[in-house]
Scaffold this motif. Structure first.
Motif, PDB file in Angstrom:
ATOM      1  N   ALA A  29      -5.210   1.787 -10.553  1.00  9.36           N
ATOM      2  CA  ALA A  29      -4.966   2.731  -9.465  1.00  9.36           C
ATOM      3  C   ALA A  29      -4.693   1.996  -8.162  1.00  9.36           C
ATOM      4  O   ALA A  29      -5.217   0.929  -7.910  1.00  9.36           O
ATOM      5  N   SER A  30      -3.859   2.593  -7.339  1.00 10.30           N
ATOM      6  CA  SER A  30      -3.606   2.079  -6.010  1.00 10.30           C
ATOM      7  C   SER A  30      -4.115   3.114  -5.012  1.00 10.30           C
ATOM      8  O   SER A  30      -4.421   4.239  -5.391  1.00 10.30           O
ATOM      9  N   PRO A  31      -4.230   2.750  -3.737  1.00 10.62           N
ATOM     10  CA  PRO A  31      -4.767   3.698  -2.765  1.00 10.62           C
ATOM     11  C   PRO A  31      -3.922   4.968  -2.685  1.00 10.62           C
ATOM     12  O   PRO A  31      -2.714   4.934  -2.870  1.00 10.62           O
ATOM     13  N   THR A  32      -4.589   6.049  -2.401  1.00 11.89           N
ATOM     14  CA  THR A  32      -3.867   7.297  -2.178  1.00 11.89           C
ATOM     15  C   THR A  32      -3.963   7.639  -0.707  1.00 11.89           C
ATOM     16  O   THR A  32      -5.045   7.620  -0.132  1.00 11.89           O
ATOM     17  N   TRP A  33      -2.837   7.917  -0.130  1.00 21.05           N
ATOM     18  CA  TRP A  33      -2.754   8.228   1.288  1.00 21.05           C
ATOM     19  C   TRP A  33      -2.655   9.740   1.436  1.00 21.05           C
ATOM     20  O   TRP A  33      -2.153  10.433   0.563  1.00 21.05           O
ATOM     21  N   ALA A  34      -3.130  10.250   2.576  1.00 23.72           N
ATOM     22  CA  ALA A  34      -3.166  11.691   2.819  1.00 23.72           C
ATOM     23  C   ALA A  34      -1.774  12.280   3.032  1.00 23.72           C
ATOM     24  O   ALA A  34      -1.564  13.460   2.795  1.00 23.72           O
ATOM     25  N   SER A  35      -0.823  11.459   3.466  1.00 15.98           N
ATOM     26  CA  SER A  35       0.525  11.968   3.728  1.00 15.98           C
ATOM     27  C   SER A  35       1.520  10.820   3.624  1.00 15.98           C
ATOM     28  O   SER A  35       1.141   9.651   3.693  1.00 15.98           O
ATOM     29  N   PRO A  36       2.803  11.151   3.500  1.00 15.28           N
ATOM     30  CA  PRO A  36       3.818  10.087   3.500  1.00 15.28           C
ATOM     31  C   PRO A  36       3.825   9.299   4.816  1.00 15.28           C
ATOM     32  O   PRO A  36       4.083   8.099   4.821  1.00 15.28           O
ATOM     33  N   GLU A  37       3.498   9.972   5.929  1.00 17.06           N
ATOM     34  CA  GLU A  37       3.433   9.282   7.218  1.00 17.06           C
ATOM     35  C   GLU A  37       2.301   8.258   7.222  1.00 17.06           C
ATOM     36  O   GLU A  37       2.455   7.140   7.723  1.00 17.06           O
ATOM     37  N   ASP A  38       1.150   8.646   6.656  1.00 12.95           N
ATOM     38  CA  ASP A  38       0.035   7.706   6.558  1.00 12.95           C
ATOM     39  C   ASP A  38       0.400   6.536   5.656  1.00 12.95           C
ATOM     40  O   ASP A  38       0.060   5.386   5.945  1.00 12.95           O
ATOM     41  N   GLU A  39       1.068   6.822   4.558  1.00  9.96           N
ATOM     42  CA  GLU A  39       1.465   5.754   3.638  1.00  9.96           C
ATOM     43  C   GLU A  39       2.352   4.733   4.340  1.00  9.96           C
ATOM     44  O   GLU A  39       2.142   3.526   4.233  1.00  9.96           O
ATOM     45  N   GLU A  40       3.325   5.208   5.110  1.00 10.07           N
ATOM     46  CA  GLU A  40       4.225   4.308   5.834  1.00 10.07           C
ATOM     47  C   GLU A  40       3.452   3.529   6.899  1.00 10.07           C
ATOM     48  O   GLU A  40       3.636   2.322   7.048  1.00 10.07           O
ATOM     49  N   ALA A  41       2.577   4.205   7.634  1.00 12.60           N
ATOM     50  CA  ALA A  41       1.790   3.534   8.665  1.00 12.60           C
ATOM     51  C   ALA A  41       0.902   2.452   8.054  1.00 12.60           C
ATOM     52  O   ALA A  41       0.796   1.346   8.596  1.00 12.60           O
ATOM     53  N   MET A  42       0.276   2.747   6.910  1.00 13.22           N
ATOM     54  CA  MET A  42      -0.606   1.762   6.275  1.00 13.22           C
ATOM     55  C   MET A  42       0.192   0.603   5.690  1.00 13.22           C
ATOM     56  O   MET A  42      -0.279  -0.529   5.664  1.00 13.22           O
ATOM     57  N   ARG A  43       1.410   0.859   5.262  1.00 12.38           N
ATOM     58  CA  ARG A  43       2.280  -0.213   4.786  1.00 12.38           C
ATOM     59  C   ARG A  43       2.575  -1.178   5.949  1.00 12.38           C
ATOM     60  O   ARG A  43       2.524  -2.402   5.792  1.00 12.38           O
ATOM     61  N   LEU A  44       2.843  -0.616   7.131  1.00 10.40           N
ATOM     62  CA  LEU A  44       3.112  -1.446   8.302  1.00 10.40           C
ATOM     63  C   LEU A  44       1.855  -2.198   8.762  1.00 10.40           C
ATOM     64  O   LEU A  44       1.933  -3.373   9.126  1.00 10.40           O
ATOM     65  N   VAL A  45       0.716  -1.530   8.746  1.00 12.85           N
ATOM     66  CA  VAL A  45      -0.552  -2.175   9.101  1.00 12.85           C
ATOM     67  C   VAL A  45      -0.809  -3.347   8.157  1.00 12.85           C
ATOM     68  O   VAL A  45      -1.155  -4.451   8.588  1.00 12.85           O
ATOM     69  N   THR A  46      -0.646  -3.102   6.866  1.00 16.53           N
ATOM     70  CA  THR A  46      -0.875  -4.152   5.869  1.00 16.53           C
ATOM     71  C   THR A  46       0.066  -5.335   6.105  1.00 16.53           C
ATOM     72  O   THR A  46      -0.364  -6.492   6.051  1.00 16.53           O
ATOM     73  N   ALA A  47       1.327  -5.058   6.389  1.00 10.38           N
ATOM     74  CA  ALA A  47       2.292  -6.135   6.639  1.00 10.38           C
ATOM     75  C   ALA A  47       1.899  -6.946   7.872  1.00 10.38           C
ATOM     76  O   ALA A  47       1.965  -8.189   7.848  1.00 10.38           O
TER      77      ALA A  47
END
Length: 106
Positions: A29-47
């Motif tokens: 399993a990978s993390p589940t984000w509450a919204s597509p906006e959160d997913e994109e924001a967390m991708r940028l944070v991780t980068a």
């Protein structure tokens, strides 16, 4: 007053458990984000965090971001979740692992 180590899922825990550090998930399993906006924001944070901490294991960075996000995922005000998540994960990356001591001063 209890002095024992808090449970891994306890809010405010300063160091995640080994499982939270990117250990293999039994179902992949990978993390589940509450919204597509959160997913994109967390991708940028991780980068950003991977770039700022090139010596850190990428799976550890991913797990710390996911854990920090999980603490905030139900917040009513969504605006600050990315920056608060990044600050939390950055602080955790800057901490020495438990059981290590700082080098003695000369």
């Amino acid at each position: 007053m209890t002095t024992g180590d808090p449970a891994p899922e306890a809010p405010g825990r300063l160091w995640p458990s080994d499982d939270a550090l990117g250990g293999p998930q039994p179902d992949g399993a990978s993390p589940t984000w509450a919204s597509p906006e959160d997913e994109e924001a967390m991708r940028l944070v991780t980068a950003r965090l991977r770039s700022a901490h090139p010596g850190a294991d990428p799976a550890t960075v991913d797990a710390l971001v996911a854990g920090a996000y999980d603490e905030l995922r139900d917040a009513k005000v969504r605006t600050f979740i990315p920056i608060l998540t990044e600050r939390r994960a950055r602080a955790l990356l800057a901490m020495p692992p438990p059981g290590t001591r700082p080098a003695p001063e000369s």
